[in-house]
Design a protein around this motif. Structure first.
Motif, PDB file in Angstrom:
ATOM      1  N   LEU A  51     -35.780 -23.207  -5.188  1.00 32.75           N
ATOM      2  CA  LEU A  51     -34.953 -24.213  -4.525  1.00 32.75           C
ATOM      3  C   LEU A  51     -34.788 -25.486  -5.348  1.00 32.75           C
ATOM      4  CD1 LEU A  51     -33.304 -24.508  -1.999  1.00 32.75           C
ATOM      5  CD2 LEU A  51     -35.285 -25.470  -0.834  1.00 32.75           C
ATOM      6  N   PRO A  52     -35.871 -26.070  -5.897  1.00 33.79           N
ATOM      7  CA  PRO A  52     -35.673 -27.273  -6.737  1.00 33.79           C
ATOM      8  C   PRO A  52     -34.769 -27.005  -7.934  1.00 33.79           C
ATOM      9  CG  PRO A  52     -37.980 -27.033  -6.155  1.00 33.79           C
ATOM     10  CD  PRO A  52     -37.302 -25.758  -5.743  1.00 33.79           C
ATOM     11  N   SER A  53     -34.883 -25.816  -8.514  1.00 34.00           N
ATOM     12  CA  SER A  53     -34.040 -25.461  -9.649  1.00 34.00           C
ATOM     13  C   SER A  53     -32.578 -25.378  -9.234  1.00 34.00           C
ATOM     14  CB  SER A  53     -34.495 -24.122 -10.238  1.00 34.00           C
ATOM     15  OG  SER A  53     -33.645 -23.717 -11.287  1.00 34.00           O
ATOM     16  N   LEU A  54     -32.301 -24.762  -8.074  1.00 39.22           N
ATOM     17  CA  LEU A  54     -30.927 -24.650  -7.587  1.00 39.22           C
ATOM     18  C   LEU A  54     -30.346 -26.018  -7.244  1.00 39.22           C
ATOM     19  CD1 LEU A  54     -31.189 -21.489  -5.300  1.00 39.22           C
ATOM     20  CD2 LEU A  54     -30.076 -21.659  -7.526  1.00 39.22           C
ATOM     21  N   PRO A  96     -33.458 -31.942 -16.562  1.00 40.73           N
ATOM     22  CA  PRO A  96     -32.803 -30.749 -17.119  1.00 40.73           C
ATOM     23  C   PRO A  96     -33.753 -29.584 -17.358  1.00 40.73           C
ATOM     24  CG  PRO A  96     -32.107 -32.733 -18.288  1.00 40.73           C
ATOM     25  CD  PRO A  96     -33.256 -33.130 -17.403  1.00 40.73           C
ATOM     26  N   ALA A  97     -35.034 -29.871 -17.556  1.00 41.33           N
ATOM     27  CA  ALA A  97     -36.002 -28.806 -17.849  1.00 41.33           C
ATOM     28  C   ALA A  97     -36.719 -28.313 -16.595  1.00 41.33           C
ATOM     29  CB  ALA A  97     -37.027 -29.293 -18.864  1.00 41.33           C
ATOM     30  N   ALA A  98     -36.336 -28.831 -15.432  1.00 41.51           N
ATOM     31  CA  ALA A  98     -37.078 -28.525 -14.203  1.00 41.51           C
ATOM     32  C   ALA A  98     -37.066 -27.041 -13.857  1.00 41.51           C
ATOM     33  CB  ALA A  98     -36.501 -29.329 -13.039  1.00 41.51           C
ATOM     34  N   GLY A  99     -35.999 -26.341 -14.215  1.00 45.48           N
ATOM     35  CA  GLY A  99     -35.887 -24.949 -13.808  1.00 45.48           C
ATOM     36  C   GLY A  99     -36.495 -23.951 -14.766  1.00 45.48           C
ATOM     37  N   CYS A 100     -37.036 -24.387 -15.883  1.00 44.96           N
ATOM     38  CA  CYS A 100     -37.520 -23.442 -16.908  1.00 44.96           C
ATOM     39  C   CYS A 100     -38.711 -22.619 -16.429  1.00 44.96           C
ATOM     40  CB  CYS A 100     -37.886 -24.194 -18.182  1.00 44.96           C
ATOM     41  SG  CYS A 100     -36.472 -24.994 -18.985  1.00 44.96           S
ATOM     42  N   LEU A 101     -39.753 -23.298 -15.944  1.00 45.78           N
ATOM     43  CA  LEU A 101     -40.949 -22.587 -15.493  1.00 45.78           C
ATOM     44  C   LEU A 101     -40.669 -21.681 -14.303  1.00 45.78           C
ATOM     45  CD1 LEU A 101     -43.945 -22.008 -15.743  1.00 45.78           C
ATOM     46  CD2 LEU A 101     -44.404 -24.057 -14.358  1.00 45.78           C
ATOM     47  N   LEU A 104     -38.943 -18.582 -15.512  1.00 45.50           N
ATOM     48  CA  LEU A 104     -39.855 -17.701 -16.258  1.00 45.50           C
ATOM     49  C   LEU A 104     -40.747 -16.912 -15.298  1.00 45.50           C
ATOM     50  CD1 LEU A 104     -41.039 -16.729 -18.930  1.00 45.50           C
ATOM     51  CD2 LEU A 104     -42.561 -18.726 -18.912  1.00 45.50           C
ATOM     52  N   LEU A 105     -41.279 -17.592 -14.283  1.00 45.28           N
ATOM     53  CA  LEU A 105     -42.135 -16.914 -13.307  1.00 45.28           C
ATOM     54  C   LEU A 105     -41.357 -15.847 -12.536  1.00 45.28           C
ATOM     55  CD1 LEU A 105     -44.182 -19.928 -11.891  1.00 45.28           C
ATOM     56  CD2 LEU A 105     -45.003 -18.110 -13.401  1.00 45.28           C
ATOM     57  N   GLN A 106     -40.112 -16.167 -12.198  1.00 47.25           N
ATOM     58  CA  GLN A 106     -39.280 -15.189 -11.494  1.00 47.25           C
ATOM     59  C   GLN A 106     -39.073 -13.937 -12.327  1.00 47.25           C
ATOM     60  OE1 GLN A 106     -35.782 -16.486  -9.008  1.00 47.25           O
ATOM     61  NE2 GLN A 106     -36.113 -18.365 -10.151  1.00 47.25           N
ATOM     62  N   ILE A 107     -38.800 -14.129 -13.617  1.00 45.18           N
ATOM     63  CA  ILE A 107     -38.564 -12.990 -14.503  1.00 45.18           C
ATOM     64  C   ILE A 107     -39.806 -12.112 -14.585  1.00 45.18           C
ATOM     65  CG2 ILE A 107     -38.139 -12.324 -16.903  1.00 45.18           C
ATOM     66  CD1 ILE A 107     -36.327 -14.814 -17.108  1.00 45.18           C
ATOM     67  N   ILE A 108     -40.974 -12.745 -14.723  1.00 46.10           N
ATOM     68  CA  ILE A 108     -42.230 -11.986 -14.811  1.00 46.10           C
ATOM     69  C   ILE A 108     -42.461 -11.181 -13.534  1.00 46.10           C
ATOM     70  CG2 ILE A 108     -44.736 -12.201 -14.945  1.00 46.10           C
ATOM     71  CD1 ILE A 108     -44.303 -14.648 -16.739  1.00 46.10           C
TER      72      ILE A 108
END
Length: 237
Positions: A51-54, A96-101, A104-108
């Motif tokens: 949600l924060p990333s979206l 801008p970097a808030a959605g990176c982690l 990555l966790l979602q992909i894993i």
């Protein structure tokens, strides 16, 4: 490497596999219902991360016009452009970097889910019913209905971005930097290529995996609609 394999199996793969088998057993021994239930549960658990990333992505969409104005104004001064962009992000509370982690966790987690589903679909010893509606979840959809629905959901999700892309493409045409034009043209092409690729790939995969992808896409679509309605520029305050 053994430590990584242990962590992968102990914390992700085995718990997800156990949850899939347990949920399927509870839901009348039906693997299709188990896939749907597990996908919804995991996607719901990931909401605090996604949600924060979206929200950040939506804010960036809303200020894209201002970003393009900065690109036009400081097109010959990359350092000043970077500084002004950062000021604009700070003004609107965007990292801008808030959605990176979270991404990555979602992909894993999604890879672990994929592996668990594949493991169950490949084995006939679990005693679960692999028939779901007209499908045999271990085989591709013979009528290509589920891949088609997955592609349609993907296209709908892409259409949510289309008005913004069209607007920003016009703004990009006014800037001297033609890399903007290329970027937005590629983005517009992906609106149509992504759903097509979903259908083509889903045509070959076991329908159990396509069911998982369809539920995931629909959940993400509904989440994006909610974010757009509540945090978009035209959202009611």
């Amino acid at each position: 490497m053994n430590v990584l394999a242990f962590v992968w199996n102990a914390l992700l793969y085995q718990p997800i596999l156990w949850a899939l088998l347990t949920l399927s057993g509870i839901l009348f021994g039906n693997l299709g219902l188990g896939i749907i239930a597990l996908t919804l549960i995991i996607r719901a658990l990931l909401v605090p991360l996604t949600l924060p990333s979206l929200k950040a992505m939506q804010k960036q969409k809303d200020i894209q016009g201002e970003l393009n104005e900065l690109k036009s104004k400081y097109k010959d001064d990359k350092k000043r452009l970077a500084e002004e962009q950062m000021k604009l992000f700070q003004k609107h509370g965007i990292n801008p970097a808030a959605g990176c982690l979270p991404q990555l966790l979602q992909i894993i987690i999604l890879i672990a889910m994929y592996n668990a589903f594949t493991s169950v679909l490949d084995k006939s010893t679990h005693g679960l019913a692999t028939s779901f509606l007209y499908l045999d979840l271990t085989k591709p959809d013979p009528f290509i209905i589920l891949p088609g629905l997955s592609g349609a959901a993907q296209f709908w999700a892409s259409k949510l971005m289309l008005p913004t892309v069209k607007k920003e493409e016009k703004l990009a045409e006014k800037t001297a930097d033609k890399t903007d034009d290329i970027m937005y043209n590629m983005q517009e092409q992906m609106l149509y290529l992504a759903p097509l690729m979903t259908i083509l790939i889903g045509f070959k995969l076991p329908s159990g995996l396509v069911l998982y992808w369809f539920v995931t896409t629909v959940f993400s679509l509904l989440q994006q609609i909610w974010v757009n309605n509540n945090y978009g520029k035209n959202a009611r305050t």
